[in-house]
Design an enzyme around this catalytic site. Structure first.
Site, short mmCIF file in Angstrom:
data_model
loop_
_atom_site.label_atom_id
_atom_site.label_comp_id
_atom_site.label_asym_id
_atom_site.label_seq_id
_atom_site.Cartn_x
_atom_site.Cartn_y
_atom_site.Cartn_z
N LYS A 205 0.81 -1.22 0.00
CA LYS A 205 0.00 0.00 0.00
C LYS A 205 0.85 1.27 0.00
O LYS A 205 2.03 1.27 0.35
CB LYS A 205 -0.99 -0.03 1.16
CG LYS A 205 -2.10 -1.05 0.89
CD LYS A 205 -3.26 -0.96 1.83
CE LYS A 205 -4.40 -1.87 1.33
NZ LYS A 205 -5.52 -1.92 2.29
N ARG A 240 -3.97 -10.60 4.03
CA ARG A 240 -4.34 -10.48 2.62
C ARG A 240 -3.17 -9.87 1.87
O ARG A 240 -2.84 -8.69 2.06
CB ARG A 240 -5.60 -9.61 2.49
CG ARG A 240 -6.15 -9.52 1.07
CD ARG A 240 -7.43 -8.68 1.03
NE ARG A 240 -8.01 -8.67 -0.30
CZ ARG A 240 -7.67 -7.82 -1.27
NH1 ARG A 240 -6.73 -6.89 -1.04
NH2 ARG A 240 -8.24 -7.89 -2.46
#
Length: 260
Positions: A205, A240
């Site tokens: 991210k 995840r």
């Protein structure tokens, strides 16, 4: 939980697996690397992403879900907030619904999950992908998200979802600043006190890129590993990720080292 994005615009691998054959091969590769769950999504939830209608989302994910579910090697999750998409994916063999809106976009999705007796993940997001990064603010990011998740758990259970079918995700990167994201990782154990498995989604991210100076998402694997080992130490249990093999190794070492 290995990420299988069947999208043209996901922030890290948009377009790489838009062809169903490439997506299926990618999912099989992640399963071979050790993914217990394959999370198949046909609509990007990156900041500013455009909405996708149910028909297009189904066209993207349907063949991929069916093929990966037929393999029987890993459990297949459908990453969607739409009832029609989830229903078709469950019909095709998916056994998990990962809803970034926590049943707020289409509340009847909770009833579908309850009727089918499948697992689900309830995630926190401030606003929607189009608006979530516009000056996000909290009184206390952990306390505010805890209250949100408690409310969504209550809603889900009220709609008939069995408690043992629920997992929760604080939504790192979804309507949070760098400081918010770091605080969530630092205090991930607070979410474990709710008594549900905690899902962590930090993979590649942008806040990791800002911290490390890595502009290319694929170069943020080491930073992602750091957040997930820290989250594991604090009690998280589902991760995840795009990079399954690296996380299997890192979490195997962490599990052998840390008391749980």
């Amino acid at each position: 939980m290995g990420i299988v994005n069947v999208t043209p615009d996901s922030f890290s691998d948009g377009g790489a697996f838009l062809d169903e054959r490439d997506a299926i091969a990618h999912g099989r590769r992640l399963a071979a690397e050790g993914a217990a769950i394959l999370d198949v999504g046909g609509e990007s939830t990156r900041p500013g992403a455009a909405a996708v209608d149910a028909g297009e989302e189904l066209r993207r994910v349907g063949p991929v879900v069916a093929a990966l579910a037929a393999d029987g090697v890993a459990r297949v999750s459908i990453d969607t907030s739409k009832v029609d998409v989830a229903q078709s994916a469950l019909d095709a063999g998916a056994v998990y619904v990962n809803d970034v809106t926590a049943f707020r976009a289409e509340p009847e999705l909770a009833g579908l999950v309850a009727d089918r007796g499948v697992d689900c993940c309830l995630m926190h997001m401030l606003g929607d992908p189009r608006t979530m990064q516009r000056d996000p603010r909290y009184d206390d990011v952990v306390d505010d998200i805890l209250a949100f998740l408690e409310e969504r758990i209550t809603f889900a259970v009220g709609e008939g979802v069995a408690e043992h079918r629920i997992q929760i995700d604080p939504g790192i990167g979804f309507g949070k600043t760098i400081e918010h994201n770091l605080e969530l990782v630092r205090r991930i154990d607070a979410f474990c006190t709710l008594g549900f498995p905690v899902v962590v989604g930090t993979s590649r991210k942008s806040f990791l890129g800002r911290l490390t100076g890595r502009d290319e998402p694929a170069r943020r694997v080491a930073a992602t590993l750091a957040t997930n080992v820290l989250a594991y130490e604090r009690g998280a249990s589902v991760f995840r990720v795009h990079d399954v093999a690296e996380h299997v190794d890192a979490l195997t070492v962490a599990a052998a080292t840390l008391p749980r």
